[in-house]
Design a protein around this motif. Structure first.
Motif, PDB file in Angstrom:
ATOM      1  N   PRO A 368       1.144  -1.371  -0.298  1.00  0.00           N
ATOM      2  CA  PRO A 368      -0.131  -0.491  -0.362  1.00  0.00           C
ATOM      3  C   PRO A 368       1.109   1.282  -0.257  1.00  0.00           C
ATOM      4  CG  PRO A 368      -0.610  -1.561   1.152  1.00  0.00           C
ATOM      5  CD  PRO A 368       0.408  -2.249   1.347  1.00  0.00           C
ATOM      6  N   ASN A 369       2.024   0.743   0.235  1.00  0.00           N
ATOM      7  CA  ASN A 369       2.687   2.380   0.612  1.00  0.00           C
ATOM      8  C   ASN A 369       4.096   2.451  -0.439  1.00  0.00           C
ATOM      9  OD1 ASN A 369       1.662   3.339   2.713  1.00  0.00           O
ATOM     10  ND2 ASN A 369       2.536   2.127   4.105  1.00  0.00           N
ATOM     11  N   THR A 370       3.956   1.420  -1.237  1.00  0.00           N
ATOM     12  CA  THR A 370       5.636   1.081  -1.921  1.00  0.00           C
ATOM     13  C   THR A 370       4.714   0.384  -4.031  1.00  0.00           C
ATOM     14  OG1 THR A 370       6.515   1.074  -0.343  1.00  0.00           O
ATOM     15  CG2 THR A 370       7.640   0.112  -2.752  1.00  0.00           C
ATOM     16  N   TRP A 371       5.607   1.467  -4.879  1.00  0.00           N
ATOM     17  CA  TRP A 371       5.991   1.068  -6.371  1.00  0.00           C
ATOM     18  C   TRP A 371       6.427   1.529  -6.759  1.00  0.00           C
ATOM     19  CZ3 TRP A 371       1.079   0.896  -9.244  1.00  0.00           C
ATOM     20  CH2 TRP A 371      -0.431   1.198  -8.797  1.00  0.00           C
ATOM     21  N   SER A 372       6.296   0.194  -7.591  1.00  0.00           N
ATOM     22  CA  SER A 372       7.891   0.226  -8.116  1.00  0.00           C
ATOM     23  C   SER A 372       7.589   0.198 -10.231  1.00  0.00           C
ATOM     24  CB  SER A 372       8.536  -1.546  -8.202  1.00  0.00           C
ATOM     25  OG  SER A 372       7.552  -2.771  -9.030  1.00  0.00           O
ATOM     26  N   PHE A 373       8.771   0.728 -10.618  1.00  0.00           N
ATOM     27  CA  PHE A 373       8.269   0.577 -12.096  1.00  0.00           C
ATOM     28  C   PHE A 373       9.619   0.028 -12.429  1.00  0.00           C
ATOM     29  CE2 PHE A 373       9.387   4.712 -12.910  1.00  0.00           C
ATOM     30  CZ  PHE A 373      10.020   5.049 -13.508  1.00  0.00           C
ATOM     31  N   VAL A 374       9.577  -0.997 -14.148  1.00  0.00           N
ATOM     32  CA  VAL A 374      10.813  -1.433 -14.670  1.00  0.00           C
ATOM     33  C   VAL A 374      11.180  -0.756 -15.621  1.00  0.00           C
ATOM     34  CG1 VAL A 374      10.047  -3.319 -15.212  1.00  0.00           C
ATOM     35  CG2 VAL A 374      12.343  -2.865 -15.298  1.00  0.00           C
ATOM     36  N   VAL A 375      11.959  -0.307 -16.721  1.00  0.00           N
ATOM     37  CA  VAL A 375      12.035  -0.172 -18.581  1.00  0.00           C
ATOM     38  C   VAL A 375      13.538  -0.830 -18.649  1.00  0.00           C
ATOM     39  CG1 VAL A 375      12.565   1.384 -20.561  1.00  0.00           C
ATOM     40  CG2 VAL A 375      10.915   2.100 -18.081  1.00  0.00           C
ATOM     41  N   SER A 402      13.980  -3.130  -0.848  1.00  0.00           N
ATOM     42  CA  SER A 402      15.031  -3.153  -0.185  1.00  0.00           C
ATOM     43  C   SER A 402      16.262  -2.447  -0.740  1.00  0.00           C
ATOM     44  CB  SER A 402      14.923  -4.377   1.131  1.00  0.00           C
ATOM     45  OG  SER A 402      15.089  -5.356   0.701  1.00  0.00           O
ATOM     46  N   GLU A 403      17.509  -2.340  -0.650  1.00  0.00           N
ATOM     47  CA  GLU A 403      18.402  -1.823  -0.924  1.00  0.00           C
ATOM     48  C   GLU A 403      18.926  -3.208  -1.073  1.00  0.00           C
ATOM     49  OE1 GLU A 403      22.599   0.416  -1.145  1.00  0.00           O
ATOM     50  OE2 GLU A 403      21.055   1.166   0.374  1.00  0.00           O
ATOM     51  N   ARG A 436       5.328   6.323  -0.198  1.00  0.00           N
ATOM     52  CA  ARG A 436       4.621   7.904   0.028  1.00  0.00           C
ATOM     53  C   ARG A 436       4.970   8.294   0.345  1.00  0.00           C
ATOM     54  NH1 ARG A 436      -0.645   7.008   0.972  1.00  0.00           N
ATOM     55  NH2 ARG A 436      -0.927   5.207   0.619  1.00  0.00           N
ATOM     56  N   GLU A 437       6.182   8.078   1.650  1.00  0.00           N
ATOM     57  CA  GLU A 437       7.231   9.024   2.028  1.00  0.00           C
ATOM     58  C   GLU A 437       7.508   9.479   0.727  1.00  0.00           C
ATOM     59  OE1 GLU A 437       6.979   5.867   2.829  1.00  0.00           O
ATOM     60  OE2 GLU A 437       5.303   6.601   4.572  1.00  0.00           O
ATOM     61  N   GLY A 438       8.370   9.055   0.020  1.00  0.00           N
ATOM     62  CA  GLY A 438       8.440   9.856  -1.405  1.00  0.00           C
ATOM     63  C   GLY A 438      10.594   9.831  -1.555  1.00  0.00           C
ATOM     64  N   LEU A 439      10.773   8.318  -1.338  1.00  0.00           N
ATOM     65  CA  LEU A 439      12.714   7.912  -0.407  1.00  0.00           C
ATOM     66  C   LEU A 439      12.090   6.706  -2.486  1.00  0.00           C
ATOM     67  CD1 LEU A 439      14.501   7.419  -0.544  1.00  0.00           C
ATOM     68  CD2 LEU A 439      13.844   5.253   1.061  1.00  0.00           C
ATOM     69  N   LEU A 440      13.158   7.405  -3.012  1.00  0.00           N
ATOM     70  CA  LEU A 440      13.384   7.145  -4.383  1.00  0.00           C
ATOM     71  C   LEU A 440      14.769   5.931  -4.733  1.00  0.00           C
ATOM     72  CD1 LEU A 440      12.840   6.700  -7.324  1.00  0.00           C
ATOM     73  CD2 LEU A 440      13.963   8.910  -7.567  1.00  0.00           C
ATOM     74  N   ARG A 441      14.559   4.296  -4.537  1.00  0.00           N
ATOM     75  CA  ARG A 441      15.696   3.575  -4.932  1.00  0.00           C
ATOM     76  C   ARG A 441      15.716   3.202  -5.778  1.00  0.00           C
ATOM     77  NH1 ARG A 441      13.776   1.452   0.589  1.00  0.00           N
ATOM     78  NH2 ARG A 441      16.001   2.247   2.317  1.00  0.00           N
ATOM     79  N   TRP A 442      16.928   3.240  -6.748  1.00  0.00           N
ATOM     80  CA  TRP A 442      16.789   2.362  -8.018  1.00  0.00           C
ATOM     81  C   TRP A 442      18.425   1.915  -8.353  1.00  0.00           C
ATOM     82  CZ3 TRP A 442      18.773   8.038  -7.540  1.00  0.00           C
ATOM     83  CH2 TRP A 442      19.757   7.850  -8.102  1.00  0.00           C
ATOM     84  N   ALA A 443      18.563   1.449  -9.498  1.00  0.00           N
ATOM     85  CA  ALA A 443      19.775   0.835 -10.447  1.00  0.00           C
ATOM     86  C   ALA A 443      19.209   1.218 -11.521  1.00  0.00           C
ATOM     87  CB  ALA A 443      19.240  -0.850  -9.582  1.00  0.00           C
ATOM     88  N   ALA A 475      29.007  -9.508 -12.819  1.00  0.00           N
ATOM     89  CA  ALA A 475      28.385  -8.292 -12.824  1.00  0.00           C
ATOM     90  C   ALA A 475      28.454  -8.010 -11.447  1.00  0.00           C
ATOM     91  CB  ALA A 475      28.034  -7.756 -13.744  1.00  0.00           C
ATOM     92  N   THR A 476      28.304  -6.614 -10.854  1.00  0.00           N
ATOM     93  CA  THR A 476      27.741  -5.941  -9.711  1.00  0.00           C
ATOM     94  C   THR A 476      26.892  -4.842 -10.032  1.00  0.00           C
ATOM     95  OG1 THR A 476      29.636  -5.093  -9.242  1.00  0.00           O
ATOM     96  CG2 THR A 476      29.268  -6.894  -8.160  1.00  0.00           C
ATOM     97  N   PHE A 477      25.832  -4.988  -9.176  1.00  0.00           N
ATOM     98  CA  PHE A 477      25.302  -3.547  -9.721  1.00  0.00           C
ATOM     99  C   PHE A 477      24.183  -2.487  -8.074  1.00  0.00           C
ATOM    100  CE2 PHE A 477      24.354  -7.357 -12.384  1.00  0.00           C
ATOM    101  CZ  PHE A 477      24.230  -6.667 -13.235  1.00  0.00           C
ATOM    102  N   GLY A 478      24.851  -1.934  -8.333  1.00  0.00           N
ATOM    103  CA  GLY A 478      24.471  -0.731  -6.936  1.00  0.00           C
ATOM    104  C   GLY A 478      23.242  -0.397  -7.027  1.00  0.00           C
ATOM    105  N   VAL A 479      22.861   0.492  -5.881  1.00  0.00           N
ATOM    106  CA  VAL A 479      21.316   0.748  -5.829  1.00  0.00           C
ATOM    107  C   VAL A 479      21.509   2.470  -5.261  1.00  0.00           C
ATOM    108  CG1 VAL A 479      19.384   0.679  -4.940  1.00  0.00           C
ATOM    109  CG2 VAL A 479      20.975  -1.126  -5.591  1.00  0.00           C
ATOM    110  N   ARG A 480      21.223   2.772  -5.806  1.00  0.00           N
ATOM    111  CA  ARG A 480      21.341   4.546  -5.132  1.00  0.00           C
ATOM    112  C   ARG A 480      19.903   4.970  -4.813  1.00  0.00           C
ATOM    113  NH1 ARG A 480      25.183   7.673  -9.699  1.00  0.00           N
ATOM    114  NH2 ARG A 480      27.287   5.840  -9.497  1.00  0.00           N
ATOM    115  N   SER A 481      19.717   6.068  -4.027  1.00  0.00           N
ATOM    116  CA  SER A 481      18.258   6.272  -3.580  1.00  0.00           C
ATOM    117  C   SER A 481      18.422   8.296  -3.227  1.00  0.00           C
ATOM    118  CB  SER A 481      18.218   5.842  -2.080  1.00  0.00           C
ATOM    119  OG  SER A 481      19.446   6.259  -1.045  1.00  0.00           O
TER     120      SER A 481
END
Length: 558
Positions: A368-375, A402-403, A436-443, A475-481
């Protein structure tokens, strides 16, 4: 009480009709007008596809009413012309020419099948000319034209049998064999006698190797003489033994305009020969009949080339049909509904090219408090890339926010793709979650850099955090926020957008894309996406694209 029943009038069925399609290069082929309505345009699912960037996607159609055919303009940009006059709707008559606003584009000739065949058959009953040679030539030409007209309904062997029959009728030989080259070796395709009966193919009587040697040693491209046990290039007709033999080479031709057929003059392009023999010593090999045989050989060569091109066209058409199904499946995998209200809003679009591509995007609510999207964008084109894109799309169904979970998910996808394709296929991926609080995490695995449009119109970029998935197993993949502010937007896209090409070969480019984003930073996600896609459509102006154009705009609206 008497009851009268009146039968309803049966619908008038239209006679079978055909379009002779003349492409911009001058090559011709026939297309039956079926089904009806019969659509014409640049759209890949049209019944007749016009491969011309200037044609409209849905340019015209042919309909049938009360047994008559009509052509209709489907509000095309450059119009429909019948016999040089622009029309909105026009009844079609035999031999009408349909064009689409450009002299160097496609043109179509409308014909009724039975009319054309009957006209050609009538030539057989025409009065004979005073010259027997001229009569033979007219009959031969009529026969070949009938063979051509019936080519779509008869097998190639039937058409070639008619050619051999004509050669026997012209010369008076007893038997005729049509031999074709198969990987350099001759094989007997068909054998006939002068009464139209089949002859056993093994009754040729001359070793195929002997005929092959004579074919390769001939001095002239279009003629050769065959006499067993002799030097084929030096023996004259008067020295022939009791069995007369003549071979007429078949050469590869390249179909040109209606007035010209080009012969490929290399002897290595010989595709076979018409072999004629007779037990009679007196056969008609006058110069006139030699010319007729050579003309007939060229026509047989043309028929074989047309059969080859027809087979290629059928294979191509079957592939296009399969690609069309693949495109439909790929499109159906895109999300049917996107969130347009509440604190998380998305607008997305993916315009398929004429090929099946590797683009896909998806949006999913994790909680209810988190959405995701991928391209994602899989390297290459074709069904294999589309299948991998669908596989990647499904792999994000159970993703977490989670990261550590995002890192593990990207690593698993990378290893799976690398093991299955051995590094020959890879994919760029942009995956993010928004709370919902506006925290963006991406890879960002090598994907086109998404644009973060701040509410105050400032622009930031969500840089890559790793290489494309599938290239290297370790290969490794970092996550930023980062923290989003109300009305911030994220614009993610595939390289098909920046690489969109117009008819002059120029690219839409990142600079033009950024200018549009800068000019509409205050608009909603749906409005910004609309401005972007309209700009691409205006720039390309209907030019055929070789890559899917995908763009997604996410808006944070707490």
């Amino acid at each position: 009480m008497a009851v009268s029943i009146q039968a309803s009038a049966s619908p008038v069925l239209a006679r079978p009709a055909t379009l002779v399609v003349i492409n911009p290069s001058g090559n011709r082929h026939r297309v039956a007008i079926t089904p009806v309505p019969f659509t014409i345009g640049r759209q890949v699912d049209s019944h007749l596809v016009l491969r011309d960037n200037r044609a409209s996607r849905n340019h015209a159609r042919i309909v049938s009413e009360n047994g008559e055919y009509y052509v209709e303009d489907l509000k095309s940009s450059h119009g429909v012309f019948v016999n040089g006059t622009r029309v909105k709707r026009q009844k079609l008559y035999a031999a009408d020419r349909i064009e689409f606003g450009f002299a160097d584009s496609y043109s179509l000739i409308f014909t009724f099948d039975d009319d054309e065949i009957q006209k050609l058959l009538d030539q057989f009953s025409a009065p004979k000319s005073a010259s027997a040679g001229a009569g033979n030539l007219a009959k031969l030409r009529a026969l070949v034209e009938v063979a051509r007209a019936l080519q779509n309904s008869l097998s190639t062997d039937d058409v070639l049998a008619a050619v051999v029959d004509a050669a026997l009728a012209i010369t008076g030989f007893e038997r005729g064999f049509l031999l074709l080259s198969d990987d350099g070796a001759l094989r007997v395709q068909l054998a006939r006698d002068r009464h139209g009966n089949q002859v056993v193919k093994t009754d040729l009587g001359v070793p195929l190797k002997t005929i092959e040697d004579a074919l390769h040693q001939r001095r002239e491209l279009l003629s050769m003489n065959l006499y067993p046990g002799s030097d084929f290039n030096s023996v004259s007709e008067s020295d022939a033994d009791s069995r007369s033999i003549v071979g007429v080479p078949l050469v590869r031709v390249r179909a040109g305009s209606a007035q010209e057929t080009c012969i490929i003059t290399s002897r290595s392009d010989t595709i076979g020969l018409i072999y004629l023999d007779s037990g009679q010593t007196a056969v008609d090999l006058s110069s006139g009949n030699r010319e007729l045989l050579q003309t007939l050989a060229l026509e047989a060569s043309t028929i074989l080339e047309n059969a080859r091109l027809l087979q290629e066209e059928r294979i191509k058409q079957r592939m296009e049909e399969e690609l069309s199904i693949a495109r439909e499946i790929q499109t159906s995998l895109l999300p049917r509904r996107l969130p347009s209200e509440g604190w998380f809003r998305v607008a997305g679009s993916s315009l398929p090219s004429h090929e099946v591509g590797g683009d896909c995007f998806d949006v999913r609510q994790l909680s209810p408090n988190t959405w995701s999207f991928v391209v994602t964008d899989v390297s290459g084109k074709g069904v294999s890339s589309a299948l991998l894109a669908a596989l990647l799309q499904g792999s994000f169904l159970l993703a977490s926010d989670s990261e550590s979970d995002i890192q593990q998910m990207m690593s698993r996808i990378n290893l799976f793709l690398n093991e299955r394709t051995e590094g020959e296929k890879y994919a760029t991926v942009f995956y993010c979650t928004v709370s919902r609080e506006g925290l963006l995490r991406w890879a960002n695995a090598g994907h086109c850099t998404p644009i973060l449009v701040r509410a105050d119109s400032k622009i930031e970029k969500l840089e890559t955090t790793g290489m494309p998935v599938g290239m290297l197993p370790d290969a490794t993949f970092g996550v930023r926020s980062l923290q989003l502010q109300p009305r911030d937007k994220i614009v993610a896209y595939s390289d098909g957008l920046s690489d969109a090409e117009n008819a002059q070969g120029k690219f839409f480019g990142n600079t033009r894309m950024m200018e549009i984003i800068h000019a509409h930073t205050t608009k909603t996600a749906a409005e910004l996406l609309g401005e972007l896609m309209r700009a691409v459509e205006t720039f390309t102006a209907g030019a055929v694209q070789h890559d899917d154009i995908t763009a997604v705009v996410v808006e944070y609206r707490p």
